[in-house]
Design a protein around this motif. Sequence first.
Motif, PDB file in Angstrom:
ATOM      1  N   ALA A  42       0.840  -1.211   0.000  1.00  0.00           N
ATOM      2  CA  ALA A  42       0.000   0.000   0.000  1.00  0.00           C
ATOM      3  C   ALA A  42       0.872   1.258   0.000  1.00  0.00           C
ATOM      4  CB  ALA A  42      -0.926  -0.018   1.219  1.00  0.00           C
ATOM      5  N   GLU A  45       2.557   1.706  -3.400  1.00  0.00           N
ATOM      6  CA  GLU A  45       1.633   2.212  -4.423  1.00  0.00           C
ATOM      7  C   GLU A  45       1.416   3.714  -4.262  1.00  0.00           C
ATOM      8  OE1 GLU A  45       0.890   0.186  -6.753  1.00  0.00           O
ATOM      9  OE2 GLU A  45      -0.439   1.510  -7.890  1.00  0.00           O
ATOM     10  N   ILE A 114      -5.431   4.118   1.300  1.00  0.00           N
ATOM     11  CA  ILE A 114      -5.025   2.773   0.871  1.00  0.00           C
ATOM     12  C   ILE A 114      -4.706   1.940   2.110  1.00  0.00           C
ATOM     13  CG2 ILE A 114      -3.608   1.415  -0.703  1.00  0.00           C
ATOM     14  CD1 ILE A 114      -2.847   3.894  -2.212  1.00  0.00           C
ATOM     15  N   LYS A 117      -5.241  -5.581   2.125  1.00  0.00           N
ATOM     16  CA  LYS A 117      -6.520  -6.305   2.083  1.00  0.00           C
ATOM     17  C   LYS A 117      -6.762  -7.044   3.406  1.00  0.00           C
ATOM     18  CE  LYS A 117      -5.370 -10.840   0.158  1.00  0.00           C
ATOM     19  NZ  LYS A 117      -5.699 -11.841  -0.845  1.00  0.00           N
ATOM     20  N   SER A 144      -5.210  -5.142  -7.835  1.00  0.00           N
ATOM     21  CA  SER A 144      -3.950  -5.606  -8.415  1.00  0.00           C
ATOM     22  C   SER A 144      -3.430  -4.603  -9.443  1.00  0.00           C
ATOM     23  CB  SER A 144      -4.097  -6.997  -9.041  1.00  0.00           C
ATOM     24  OG  SER A 144      -4.982  -6.945 -10.117  1.00  0.00           O
ATOM     25  N   THR A 175      -8.085  -1.309  -1.090  1.00  0.00           N
ATOM     26  CA  THR A 175      -7.261  -2.268  -0.335  1.00  0.00           C
ATOM     27  C   THR A 175      -6.422  -3.072  -1.325  1.00  0.00           C
ATOM     28  OG1 THR A 175      -8.737  -4.205  -0.207  1.00  0.00           O
ATOM     29  CG2 THR A 175      -9.095  -2.469   1.417  1.00  0.00           C
ATOM     30  N   THR A 176      -5.177  -3.356  -0.914  1.00  0.00           N
ATOM     31  CA  THR A 176      -4.196  -3.915  -1.846  1.00  0.00           C
ATOM     32  C   THR A 176      -4.156  -5.439  -1.834  1.00  0.00           C
ATOM     33  OG1 THR A 176      -2.478  -3.923  -0.147  1.00  0.00           O
ATOM     34  CG2 THR A 176      -2.663  -1.952  -1.486  1.00  0.00           C
ATOM     35  N   LEU A 180      -0.233  -6.256  -6.690  1.00  0.00           N
ATOM     36  CA  LEU A 180      -0.314  -4.836  -7.086  1.00  0.00           C
ATOM     37  C   LEU A 180       1.069  -4.275  -7.454  1.00  0.00           C
ATOM     38  CD1 LEU A 180      -1.919  -2.233  -7.425  1.00  0.00           C
ATOM     39  CD2 LEU A 180      -1.739  -1.857  -4.963  1.00  0.00           C
TER      40      LEU A 180
END
Length: 249
Positions: A42, A45, A114, A117, A144, A175-176, A180
């Motif tokens: 997260a 990203e 973010i 998950k 993803s 949520t990652t 991803l």
Amino acid sequence: MKVLVAVKRVVDYNVKVRVKSDNSGVDIANVKMSMNPFDEIAIEEAVRLREKGLVTEVIAVSCGVTQCQETLRTAMAIGADRAILVETTQELQPLAVAKLLKALMDKEQPGLVILGKQAIDDDCNQTGQMLAALADLPQATFASKVEVADGKAIVTREVDGGLETIAVNLPAIITTDLRLNEPRYVTLPNIMKAKKKQLDVFKPEDLGVDVVPRIKTLKVSEPPKRSAGIKVPDVATLVDKLKNVAKVI
Ligand code: AMP
């Protein structure tokens, strides 16, 4: 646009945890702790979005004990601009964390939040969804791929049947999932730089949030030991064993 990223301090994924002798939980004394792997993704990203010029500031948030500051320093070494610790020794359940994050959203007004998950200690997979409900904002879970443009996030999600791509209006909660990105290695100069970055500390009371657990753990126990498997000489024997011994077909 600001991005808020939730990072949890959890038992390192390489550690095999032991159940406490009184069955009240798992023993985390003297165990290596790290950032939840999905939260590293997260942060990565969010930092990539800033590097692309789509985001102005990345704020890492952790809720828990004082030592979560180490996790936040790692997040800042990956590239978060500043950090917030909501400090408490109270056991925090997903609803409490979601309420704390909602209070911080009200304060910081991020365009995107973010989260991972799931946290690999409780495996709840609840906090992001609860936060979206509390904030009444769109959610894109199990991301993803994330693209941000024109006030929207285009998110590819890993779902049971394969991949699904959705567009959500910002502000939104993402949520990652594992695929991803691959988080960068933290370099020594960045660890040194992270030591000087801003880290604010609040208590849940400062944010007006009641974090008392709503769910009580009755008992934690080891899963039953698996007995050793056997080798069968041919398919006919396998079918016979499945039918008459295991009684599963
Ligand atoms: P969970 O719902 O517990 O599986 O956690 C999902 C995600 O919520 C994690 O990957 C984190 O991004 C965030 N989260 C959960 N607990 C905390 C915490 N104590 N501090 C910061 N973030 C958290």
